[in-house]
Write a protein that holds these residues in place. Structure first.
Motif, PDB file in Angstrom:
ATOM      1  N   LYS A 211      53.210  23.152 -10.668  1.00 32.18           N
ATOM      2  CA  LYS A 211      53.072  24.460 -10.043  1.00 32.18           C
ATOM      3  C   LYS A 211      51.724  25.119 -10.312  1.00 32.18           C
ATOM      4  CE  LYS A 211      58.049  25.201 -10.428  1.00 32.18           C
ATOM      5  NZ  LYS A 211      59.112  25.941 -11.146  1.00 32.18           N
ATOM      6  N   VAL A 212      50.814  24.407 -10.981  1.00 30.21           N
ATOM      7  CA  VAL A 212      49.459  24.913 -11.148  1.00 30.21           C
ATOM      8  C   VAL A 212      48.616  24.321 -10.022  1.00 30.21           C
ATOM      9  CG1 VAL A 212      47.470  25.083 -12.671  1.00 30.21           C
ATOM     10  CG2 VAL A 212      49.787  25.006 -13.641  1.00 30.21           C
ATOM     11  N   LEU A 213      48.159  25.141  -9.098  1.00 26.54           N
ATOM     12  CA  LEU A 213      47.524  24.674  -7.863  1.00 26.54           C
ATOM     13  C   LEU A 213      48.412  23.623  -7.199  1.00 26.54           C
ATOM     14  CD1 LEU A 213      43.813  24.238  -9.066  1.00 26.54           C
ATOM     15  CD2 LEU A 213      45.013  26.316  -8.414  1.00 26.54           C
ATOM     16  N   ASN A 353      42.550  25.703  -2.427  1.00 26.34           N
ATOM     17  CA  ASN A 353      42.529  26.194  -3.815  1.00 26.34           C
ATOM     18  C   ASN A 353      41.641  25.324  -4.700  1.00 26.34           C
ATOM     19  OD1 ASN A 353      44.333  28.193  -3.052  1.00 26.34           O
ATOM     20  ND2 ASN A 353      46.133  27.061  -3.749  1.00 26.34           N
ATOM     21  N   LEU A 354      41.746  24.005  -4.529  1.00 29.39           N
ATOM     22  CA  LEU A 354      40.936  23.097  -5.348  1.00 29.39           C
ATOM     23  C   LEU A 354      39.451  23.276  -5.037  1.00 29.39           C
ATOM     24  CD1 LEU A 354      41.191  20.834  -7.465  1.00 29.39           C
ATOM     25  CD2 LEU A 354      41.136  19.195  -5.575  1.00 29.39           C
ATOM     26  N   ASP A 355      39.118  23.464  -3.777  1.00 29.10           N
ATOM     27  CA  ASP A 355      37.722  23.706  -3.401  1.00 29.10           C
ATOM     28  C   ASP A 355      37.206  24.977  -4.055  1.00 29.10           C
ATOM     29  OD1 ASP A 355      35.273  23.478  -1.733  1.00 29.10           O
ATOM     30  OD2 ASP A 355      36.105  25.239  -0.734  1.00 29.10           O
ATOM     31  N   ARG A 356      38.018  26.022  -4.033  1.00 32.47           N
ATOM     32  CA  ARG A 356      37.608  27.276  -4.669  1.00 32.47           C
ATOM     33  C   ARG A 356      37.431  27.076  -6.175  1.00 32.47           C
ATOM     34  NH1 ARG A 356      36.838  28.012  -0.162  1.00 32.47           N
ATOM     35  NH2 ARG A 356      37.107  29.887   1.096  1.00 32.47           N
ATOM     36  N   TYR A 357      38.323  26.292  -6.783  1.00 33.28           N
ATOM     37  CA  TYR A 357      38.228  26.181  -8.244  1.00 33.28           C
ATOM     38  C   TYR A 357      37.045  25.321  -8.669  1.00 33.28           C
ATOM     39  CZ  TYR A 357      39.963  27.441 -12.697  1.00 33.28           C
ATOM     40  OH  TYR A 357      40.067  28.054 -13.907  1.00 33.28           O
ATOM     41  N   TRP A 358      36.766  24.257  -7.932  1.00 32.72           N
ATOM     42  CA  TRP A 358      35.593  23.461  -8.277  1.00 32.72           C
ATOM     43  C   TRP A 358      34.319  24.273  -8.075  1.00 32.72           C
ATOM     44  CZ3 TRP A 358      34.471  19.392 -11.023  1.00 32.72           C
ATOM     45  CH2 TRP A 358      35.449  18.431 -11.273  1.00 32.72           C
ATOM     46  N   SER A 359      34.286  25.112  -7.058  1.00 32.41           N
ATOM     47  CA  SER A 359      33.125  25.980  -6.847  1.00 32.41           C
ATOM     48  C   SER A 359      32.961  26.932  -8.024  1.00 32.41           C
ATOM     49  CB  SER A 359      33.280  26.767  -5.542  1.00 32.41           C
ATOM     50  OG  SER A 359      33.343  25.889  -4.439  1.00 32.41           O
ATOM     51  N   LEU A 399      42.877  32.874  -5.599  1.00 28.58           N
ATOM     52  CA  LEU A 399      41.637  32.100  -5.512  1.00 28.58           C
ATOM     53  C   LEU A 399      40.787  32.499  -4.302  1.00 28.58           C
ATOM     54  CD1 LEU A 399      42.948  28.632  -6.687  1.00 28.58           C
ATOM     55  CD2 LEU A 399      41.235  30.051  -7.813  1.00 28.58           C
ATOM     56  N   GLU A 400      41.406  33.076  -3.289  1.00 32.12           N
ATOM     57  CA  GLU A 400      40.611  33.617  -2.183  1.00 32.12           C
ATOM     58  C   GLU A 400      39.726  34.759  -2.684  1.00 32.12           C
ATOM     59  OE1 GLU A 400      41.149  35.862   2.137  1.00 32.12           O
ATOM     60  OE2 GLU A 400      42.899  35.013   1.123  1.00 32.12           O
ATOM     61  N   ILE A 401      40.292  35.631  -3.512  1.00 33.81           N
ATOM     62  CA  ILE A 401      39.501  36.721  -4.089  1.00 33.81           C
ATOM     63  C   ILE A 401      38.431  36.169  -5.029  1.00 33.81           C
ATOM     64  CG2 ILE A 401      39.614  38.844  -5.444  1.00 33.81           C
ATOM     65  CD1 ILE A 401      42.577  39.068  -4.622  1.00 33.81           C
ATOM     66  N   ILE A 402      38.807  35.169  -5.837  1.00 35.18           N
ATOM     67  CA  ILE A 402      37.835  34.565  -6.753  1.00 35.18           C
ATOM     68  C   ILE A 402      36.698  33.918  -5.972  1.00 35.18           C
ATOM     69  CG2 ILE A 402      37.536  32.692  -8.426  1.00 35.18           C
ATOM     70  CD1 ILE A 402      40.292  33.364  -9.527  1.00 35.18           C
ATOM     71  N   GLY A 403      37.012  33.334  -4.814  1.00 36.89           N
ATOM     72  CA  GLY A 403      35.959  32.759  -3.976  1.00 36.89           C
ATOM     73  C   GLY A 403      34.942  33.804  -3.550  1.00 36.89           C
ATOM     74  N   LEU A 404      35.413  35.015  -3.236  1.00 37.10           N
ATOM     75  CA  LEU A 404      34.499  36.095  -2.873  1.00 37.10           C
ATOM     76  C   LEU A 404      33.664  36.533  -4.073  1.00 37.10           C
ATOM     77  CD1 LEU A 404      36.896  38.229  -0.626  1.00 37.10           C
ATOM     78  CD2 LEU A 404      35.077  36.680   0.117  1.00 37.10           C
ATOM     79  N   ILE A 405      34.279  36.523  -5.266  1.00 33.51           N
ATOM     80  CA  ILE A 405      33.512  36.845  -6.479  1.00 33.51           C
ATOM     81  C   ILE A 405      32.405  35.812  -6.693  1.00 33.51           C
ATOM     82  CG2 ILE A 405      33.660  37.062  -8.997  1.00 33.51           C
ATOM     83  CD1 ILE A 405      36.529  38.073  -8.639  1.00 33.51           C
TER      84      ILE A 405
END
Length: 637
Positions: A211-213, A353-359, A399-405
């Motif tokens: 349940k993590v990503l 989500n994985l794309d955002r986290y690797w970024s 992670l959408e918000i984190i992507g904007l950060i």
């Protein structure tokens, strides 16, 4: 002599009772004669010294069940009729859909291209005959510029955009295959572990990492695994799940199969096995391939192969585009079930989500852009959806918000990237979280990680304004508020790590994303302590939180070799800032060296992870590459 004669007579009687010739004589088309020497074989088999095998019944004379024949004929007729109906539907209706798409394109782009679309369209008219309809349909397929979600010869859905001509090679009628066929049957998913060990590892995966990503629809996976169906389960996916679970096992022998001792070492056995299976599955990739690429990305991060992990994550995203997961499947005539739609949603948004986290992890641009997709997000408000779907919704929105950060930190500034806006969005996300995921010290492991990630996001957003490293005379009141937010959330991460340990036994069972979270908290606390700025939290509490973060990084190193690099960087920073003595104050029996190389500095309850022992010889696959491991069995146990 009388006895011999009787035996020969009995032998002839026994041979005469044989109604069928042996297989050797049948293949050579010769008469099957008894052996003159009196053996149980025929004469030919005895002469050739071959086994004489006589079938129990003659397949050539076997009568077929009339009911079965009638059933097969009826099924054949039904499939022919459905195929013909589908062909007729394509010929009569596709050109109308193409015409609508063309008109829509004209309306959308008329302002940009002026009068380019003002000329009469060849598709504005209505087909007046079968020949006209068939001709228009072919023209639309050639030049219509529609978005296509077609099936290839094995029933695999593939997406082609309006500029592509590759869809012409796809089968027009193959959507039937997508509905009727769900894959190849498999009776064995893995060949290296006993069933007991397989169940143990899968249980670890479901409990700590699923349940993590989340990228796997558990219901669909277990259904196909039980039925031997490869639509949503494959040997590659099973091995990837087992590898991720083995890395967090409390069995050193299992961890040795999934983790390397050092980043420069060759990839461990299970990782190499997954890569080999990937090469095979890439010949006809599907949903399980995209899921496996995500898990391969995580496991390469764990063994400190960041570049490979980044590329596997990118491969998962590109495959999601290939399979049309980024589009709203309801707009295509694919006849997908509700379960199929849920699986496609979970897999695509897990790629997102994985794309955002690797970024975030590497500080690089994202490649999956929201403006390029129209895939529906899982509906978290439905009462009948599973917990994993709700968790997917929570991770995606965060992670959408984190992507904007990350965009802000990478120099992108738009109205939606304003810090005040993002701060409010983060707080709204936390306030609107599903009650199932409210934080408590007895929550499931993924919920701990979700709240730790939220705290890390608050740090990332406010740290640029916290004025770390600036002279106190130029610091603003707004900067002081941001600094306090960073320190508060860093201490909160340390608290979550301790409570995770108390509830679940050890922090090395955490997902790979914990590394970035804990490192963010540790570096923030080090910076604040170095400047002797207590803020709203006393220095003692900050020091205690830093000790917990350092101990957590030490424990994570057992399951994530990459943590060693981060630990060395933090250790060097502490020495350069002369914080060794400061951190050791009030920590009886502890020092920086022990924090970064010894057990966790927590006073904790007994670990809850089940301590199951498996013989090492039963776990290690056979082969020369494991001779050394077998010879050092005592080291692993």
């Amino acid at each position: 002599m009388a006895e011999t004669g009787q035996t020969s007579s009995q032998r002839r009687e026994s041979w005469s009772s044989r109604q069928l010739a042996c297989l050797s004589c049948r293949r050579k088309k010769v008469k099957c004669q008894p052996d003159p020497a009196g053996s149980s074989s025929c004469g030919l088999c005895a002469k050739l010294q071959k086994e004489c095998y006589v079938p129990e019944f003659d397949e050539r004379r076997r009568t077929h069940n009339k009911a079965l024949i009638d059933k097969l004929r009826a099924e054949n007729a039904r499939l022919k009729a459905e195929l013909e109906d589908h062909r007729t539907f394509c010929l009569m209706n596709d050109h109308l859909d193409g015409a609508n798409d063309t008109v829509l394109s004209r309306q959308e782009y008329s302002t940009e291209f002026g009068g380019l679309f003002n000329n009469p369209s060849p598709f504005d008219g209505t087909a007046t005959s079968s020949t006209s309809s068939r001709s228009d349909n072919m023209i639309v397929r050639l030049c219509g510029g529609q978005r296509q979600l077609n099936s290839d010869r094995v029933g695999r859905l593939r997406f082609f955009g309006p500029t592509s001509s590759l869809h012409l090679m796809e089968s027009v009628t193959s959507s039937i295959l997508a509905r009727e066929s769900s894959g190849i049957n498999s009776t064995s998913w893995q060949e290296d572990f006993p069933l007991e060990v397989q169940d143990y590892l899968l249980d670890l995966y479901w409990r700590f990492h699923h349940k993590v990503l989340p990228c796997i629809h558990k219901e669909a996976f277990l259904r196909d695994m039980k039925n031997g169906d490869t639509k949503y389960c494959s040997p590659l996916l099973v091995y990837c799940m087992l590898t991720r679970a083995a890395a967090i096992s409390n069995q050193p022998g299992l961890r040795a199969l999934a983790l390397a001792e050092d980043a420069d070492d060759d990839a461990p056995y299970l990782v190499r096995k997954c890569v080999q299976l990937l090469e095979t599955e890439l010949d006809a990739p599907g949903i399980t391939t995209a899921q496996s690429l995500q898990l391969l990305s995580e496991m390469h991060c764990a063994i400190s192969h960041d570049t490979k992990g980044w590329m596997y994550a990118g491969g998962a995203g590109r495959l999601a585009y290939e399979l049309g997961l980024h589009r709203n499947s309801e707009n295509f005539d694919t006849h997908l079930s509700d379960l199929d739609l849920q699986v496609r949603q979970i897999v695509f948004w897990s790629c997102f989500n994985l794309d955002r986290y690797w970024s975030l992890y590497l500080g690089r641009p994202q490649f999956i852009k929201l403006e390029d997709i129209d895939a529906k997000r899982p509906d978290g408000t439905r009462s009948d959806i599973s917990v994993e779907v709700k968790m997917s919704v929570a991770w995606t929105s965060l992670l959408e918000i984190i992507g904007l950060i990350c965009d802000i930190l990478n120099g992108i500034h738009t109205p939606r990237h304003r810090m005040e806006t993002l701060d409010q969005r983060l707080r709204d996300w936390n306030a609107s979280l599903d009650p199932t995921f409210y934080y408590s010290p007895v929550q499931e492991p993924p919920v701990f990680l979700l709240h730790m990630q939220y705290a890390a996001a608050m740090i990332l957003l406010h740290r640029p304004l916290a004025q770390f490293g600036k002279d106190s005379s130029v610091r603003s009141s707004a900067g002081e508020i941001s600094r306090q937010i960073c320190v508060d959330n860093a201490c909160l991460i340390a608290q979550y790590a301790q409570e995770y340990y108390e509830q679940h036994g050890s922090v090395f069972t955490m997902s790979w994303i914990a590394l970035h979270i804990v490192a963010t908290a540790a570096t923030t606390l080090i910076a604040n302590i170095a400047e002797r700025r207590n803020g709203g939290l006393g220095m003692d509490q900050q020091l205690d939180s830093l000790r917990k973060c350092l101990g957590t990084l030490n424990e994570l190193e057992k399951s994530h070799v990459v943590t060693r690099r981060v630990r060395k960087v933090i250790q060097q920073a502490i020495r350069l800032l002369n914080l060794d003595a400061t951190i050791n104050i009030g920590a009886t029996g502890l020092n920086v060296a022990s924090l970064l190389s010894g057990p966790l500095p927590f006073s904790l309850a007994t670990p809850n992870q089940e301590n199951r022992q498996f013989p090492l010889f039963d776990l290690l696959p056979s082969g020369p590459q494991f001779d050394m491991l077998n010879s050092f069995e005592s080291y692993f146990t």
